[in-house]
Design a protein around this motif. Structure first.
Motif, PDB file in Angstrom:
ATOM      1  N   VAL A  82       0.859  -1.180   0.000  1.00  0.00           N
ATOM      2  CA  VAL A  82       0.000   0.000   0.000  1.00  0.00           C
ATOM      3  C   VAL A  82       0.899   1.235   0.000  1.00  0.00           C
ATOM      4  CG1 VAL A  82      -1.812   1.271   1.194  1.00  0.00           C
ATOM      5  CG2 VAL A  82      -1.797  -1.241   1.254  1.00  0.00           C
ATOM      6  N   ASP A  83       0.786   2.030  -1.062  1.00  0.00           N
ATOM      7  CA  ASP A  83       1.600   3.241  -1.187  1.00  0.00           C
ATOM      8  C   ASP A  83       3.083   2.929  -1.039  1.00  0.00           C
ATOM      9  OD1 ASP A  83      -0.695   4.771  -1.506  1.00  0.00           O
ATOM     10  OD2 ASP A  83      -0.900   5.126   0.660  1.00  0.00           O
ATOM     11  N   GLY A  84       3.482   1.828  -1.655  1.00  0.00           N
ATOM     12  CA  GLY A  84       4.890   1.468  -1.638  1.00  0.00           C
ATOM     13  C   GLY A  84       5.372   0.817  -0.363  1.00  0.00           C
ATOM     14  N   VAL A  85       4.441   0.579   0.587  1.00  0.00           N
ATOM     15  CA  VAL A  85       4.814  -0.029   1.865  1.00  0.00           C
ATOM     16  C   VAL A  85       4.082  -1.363   2.024  1.00  0.00           C
ATOM     17  CG1 VAL A  85       4.833   0.240   4.371  1.00  0.00           C
ATOM     18  CG2 VAL A  85       5.156   2.242   2.897  1.00  0.00           C
ATOM     19  N   GLU A  86       4.847  -2.380   2.364  1.00  0.00           N
ATOM     20  CA  GLU A  86       4.229  -3.706   2.569  1.00  0.00           C
ATOM     21  C   GLU A  86       3.490  -3.729   3.905  1.00  0.00           C
ATOM     22  OE1 GLU A  86       5.777  -7.970   1.486  1.00  0.00           O
ATOM     23  OE2 GLU A  86       6.440  -7.488   3.538  1.00  0.00           O
ATOM     24  N   LYS A  87       2.211  -4.098   3.826  1.00  0.00           N
ATOM     25  CA  LYS A  87       1.402  -4.178   5.033  1.00  0.00           C
ATOM     26  C   LYS A  87       0.665  -5.516   5.084  1.00  0.00           C
ATOM     27  CE  LYS A  87       0.492   0.791   5.525  1.00  0.00           C
ATOM     28  NZ  LYS A  87      -0.582   1.835   5.648  1.00  0.00           N
ATOM     29  N   GLU A  88       0.295  -5.878   6.291  1.00  0.00           N
ATOM     30  CA  GLU A  88      -0.497  -7.096   6.496  1.00  0.00           C
ATOM     31  C   GLU A  88      -1.930  -6.691   6.788  1.00  0.00           C
ATOM     32  OE1 GLU A  88      -0.022  -9.781  10.012  1.00  0.00           O
ATOM     33  OE2 GLU A  88       0.829 -11.147   8.497  1.00  0.00           O
ATOM     34  N   ILE A  89      -2.867  -7.166   5.942  1.00  0.00           N
ATOM     35  CA  ILE A  89      -4.263  -6.778   6.108  1.00  0.00           C
ATOM     36  C   ILE A  89      -5.138  -8.028   6.210  1.00  0.00           C
ATOM     37  CG2 ILE A  89      -3.928  -4.618   4.840  1.00  0.00           C
ATOM     38  CD1 ILE A  89      -5.318  -5.989   2.449  1.00  0.00           C
ATOM     39  N   ASP A  90      -6.351  -7.818   6.708  1.00  0.00           N
ATOM     40  CA  ASP A  90      -7.326  -8.917   6.776  1.00  0.00           C
ATOM     41  C   ASP A  90      -8.043  -9.056   5.439  1.00  0.00           C
ATOM     42  OD1 ASP A  90      -6.713  -9.387   9.407  1.00  0.00           O
ATOM     43  OD2 ASP A  90      -8.333  -8.136  10.195  1.00  0.00           O
ATOM     44  N   GLN A  91      -8.150 -10.282   4.958  1.00  0.00           N
ATOM     45  CA  GLN A  91      -8.886 -10.552   3.727  1.00  0.00           C
ATOM     46  C   GLN A  91      -9.991 -11.561   4.040  1.00  0.00           C
ATOM     47  OE1 GLN A  91      -7.285 -12.893   0.189  1.00  0.00           O
ATOM     48  NE2 GLN A  91      -7.204 -10.809  -0.610  1.00  0.00           N
ATOM     49  N   THR A  92     -11.212 -11.185   3.719  1.00  0.00           N
ATOM     50  CA  THR A  92     -12.366 -12.027   4.040  1.00  0.00           C
ATOM     51  C   THR A  92     -12.898 -12.701   2.783  1.00  0.00           C
ATOM     52  OG1 THR A  92     -12.981 -10.563   5.868  1.00  0.00           O
ATOM     53  CG2 THR A  92     -14.679 -12.054   5.061  1.00  0.00           C
ATOM     54  N   SER A  93     -13.185 -13.986   2.925  1.00  0.00           N
ATOM     55  CA  SER A  93     -13.786 -14.747   1.829  1.00  0.00           C
ATOM     56  C   SER A  93     -14.985 -15.513   2.355  1.00  0.00           C
ATOM     57  CB  SER A  93     -12.776 -15.712   1.205  1.00  0.00           C
ATOM     58  OG  SER A  93     -12.339 -16.648   2.175  1.00  0.00           O
ATOM     59  N   GLU A  94     -15.845 -15.956   1.458  1.00  0.00           N
ATOM     60  CA  GLU A  94     -17.028 -16.729   1.832  1.00  0.00           C
ATOM     61  C   GLU A  94     -16.976 -18.122   1.217  1.00  0.00           C
ATOM     62  OE1 GLU A  94     -20.510 -14.575   0.753  1.00  0.00           O
ATOM     63  OE2 GLU A  94     -20.373 -13.184   2.446  1.00  0.00           O
ATOM     64  N   GLU A  95     -17.357 -19.102   2.010  1.00  0.00           N
ATOM     65  CA  GLU A  95     -17.411 -20.482   1.539  1.00  0.00           C
ATOM     66  C   GLU A  95     -18.829 -21.007   1.730  1.00  0.00           C
ATOM     67  OE1 GLU A  95     -15.478 -24.912   2.415  1.00  0.00           O
ATOM     68  OE2 GLU A  95     -14.941 -23.200   3.678  1.00  0.00           O
ATOM     69  N   LYS A  96     -19.423 -21.502   0.658  1.00  0.00           N
ATOM     70  CA  LYS A  96     -20.768 -22.072   0.737  1.00  0.00           C
ATOM     71  C   LYS A  96     -20.664 -23.564   1.030  1.00  0.00           C
ATOM     72  CE  LYS A  96     -23.067 -18.701  -2.243  1.00  0.00           C
ATOM     73  NZ  LYS A  96     -23.906 -18.494  -3.460  1.00  0.00           N
TER      74      LYS A  96
END
Length: 222
Positions: A82-96
């Protein structure tokens, strides 16, 4: 008594091809269970009963569980720039997850005075005629309880010696413990309709003269 991880490992060693998963219970009881595959269920059950260290010789309870189709959200940590800086973010997915039915058994050892060990089996789906292997040949006490699961959830137990309704009357249709069960409009088989049952029956027989009591609804015989 051994932990579920130890029991799982010994089952897989003793029953070639058996697939065992630990189902974690996040609730207050923390009573996790072993999900056993249907193909090897009988062999796994015999091992649990006959193994000298376990001797799970008594099935105290067997019950059904209905799981509807559901969507499960999963959140994982991912790295992104993000903006040239490596960040750790939450990623949400859905499973049926398609719906299925379960039979759950609570096992104890009368020999060693320990337990319970909880095991479960799952049907392929919730369709009419969903099937599981019967464990009655291993634990005699499962006979009536598997009949109850058949009666209320519609699970057909292959190998059960006397699979027929045990609580509902013979003419009853559908399975009243399923989560999508809906009360029928026609209560002609209800022996003594009353309260909300009587009101529904009145609407069903609206073409008849006014109904004053349960005796007016009962089917005529003779």
């Amino acid at each position: 008594m051994e932990s579920l991880d130890e029991i799982k490992a010994r089952i897989e060693a003793a029953v070639p091809g058996a697939k065992i998963d630990i189902v974690v219970n996040p609730g207050p009881s923390q009573q996790s269970s072993l999900l056993i595959d249907n193909e090897h269920a009988a062999a796994v059950a015999r091992f649990l009963r006959d193994d000298s260290a376990l001797r799970l010789d008594f099935c105290s309870n067997a019950t059904g569980v209905d799981w509807l189709d559901r969507t499960v959200k999963k959140t994982v940590k991912v790295k992104t720039v993000v903006d040239g800086v490596e960040k750790e973010i939450d990623q949400t997915s859905e499973e049926k997850i398609p719906g299925y039915l379960e039979a759950v058994y609570h096992l104890y050892s009368m020999t060693h005075k320990h337990g319970p060990v909880v095991i479960r089996m799952r049907t392929a789906d919730r369709a009419e005629g969903a099937r599981l292997p019967s464990l009655k040949p291993v634990w005699r006490s499962a006979e009536f309880q598997e009949r109850e699961i058949f009666d209320l959830y519609g699970v057909h137990f292959d190998g059960h010696p006397d699979l027929r309704r045990i609580l509902m009357w013979d003419e009853f249709e559908d399975y009243p413990m399923r989560k999508d069960y809906r009360d029928p409009d026609d209560y002609e088989y209800e022996p003594t309709p009353h309260d909300d049952v009587l009101e529904r029956a009145k609407r069903h027989y609206a073409s008849r003269p006014q109904l004053d009591g349960a005796e007016s609804i009962a089917p005529q015989t003779g």
